[in-house]
Design a protein around this motif. Structure first.
Motif, short mmCIF file in Angstrom:
data_model
loop_
_atom_site.label_atom_id
_atom_site.label_comp_id
_atom_site.label_asym_id
_atom_site.label_seq_id
_atom_site.Cartn_x
_atom_site.Cartn_y
_atom_site.Cartn_z
N ARG A 97 37.32 41.30 41.64
CA ARG A 97 37.99 40.93 42.89
C ARG A 97 37.26 41.50 44.10
O ARG A 97 37.12 40.83 45.13
N ASP A 98 36.81 42.75 43.99
CA ASP A 98 36.08 43.35 45.11
C ASP A 98 34.77 42.62 45.37
O ASP A 98 34.43 42.34 46.52
N GLU A 113 35.44 39.30 47.01
CA GLU A 113 35.76 39.47 48.43
C GLU A 113 34.50 39.74 49.24
O GLU A 113 34.30 39.16 50.31
N PRO A 146 36.95 34.60 42.52
CA PRO A 146 36.72 35.59 41.46
C PRO A 146 36.18 35.00 40.15
O PRO A 146 35.43 35.66 39.44
#
Length: 121
Positions: free
Chosen positions: A38-39, A42, A48
């Protein structure tokens, strides 16, 4: 800030190549923990699932490994990293030589041109 992608290549391949380059250039070191899917999604500004596919490819190639419930980490296989570094260097050299020959330089002139460049001439 989202990464910039080339529309001519699948994004997951570009993400995998970016991470691979970070490993080869030691921006990411052996044993370093990667950000979560997810990081990374982003950061890159992508879905994702796209990041997951890139990381799965890197894992199958041996550049990263998973530790259940802990995350993904950079490989400690220094031979793989060195072989990839040499392979990328060969690709760059091939591009350089091809471009120089296309500019009309003879093979014998290439070394001199490179030496001049490295000496700041």
């Amino acid at each position: 800030m989202a990464w910039k992608f080339d529309n001519n290549f699948p994004i997951y391949i570009q993400i995998a190549n970016t991470i691979k380059l970070q490993i080869v250039t030691h921006q990411l070191n052996s044993g370093d923990k990667l950000p979560t899917v997810r990081d990374l999604a982003e950061i890159a500004g992508v879905n994702p699932n796209t990041v997951q596919r890139a990381l799965s490819d890197l894992e199958s190639e041996g550049f990263v490994y998973s530790v259940r419930t802990t995350g993904r980490f950079v490989t400690d296989n220094l031979d793989l990293i060195q072989q990839t570094r040499v392979s990328l260097a060969k690709d760059e050299l091939e591009n350089f030589v091809t471009n120089m020959l296309d500019l009309g330089f003879e093979q014998e002139e290439l070394v001199q041109q490179l030496e001049n460049y490295l000496q700041g001439e």
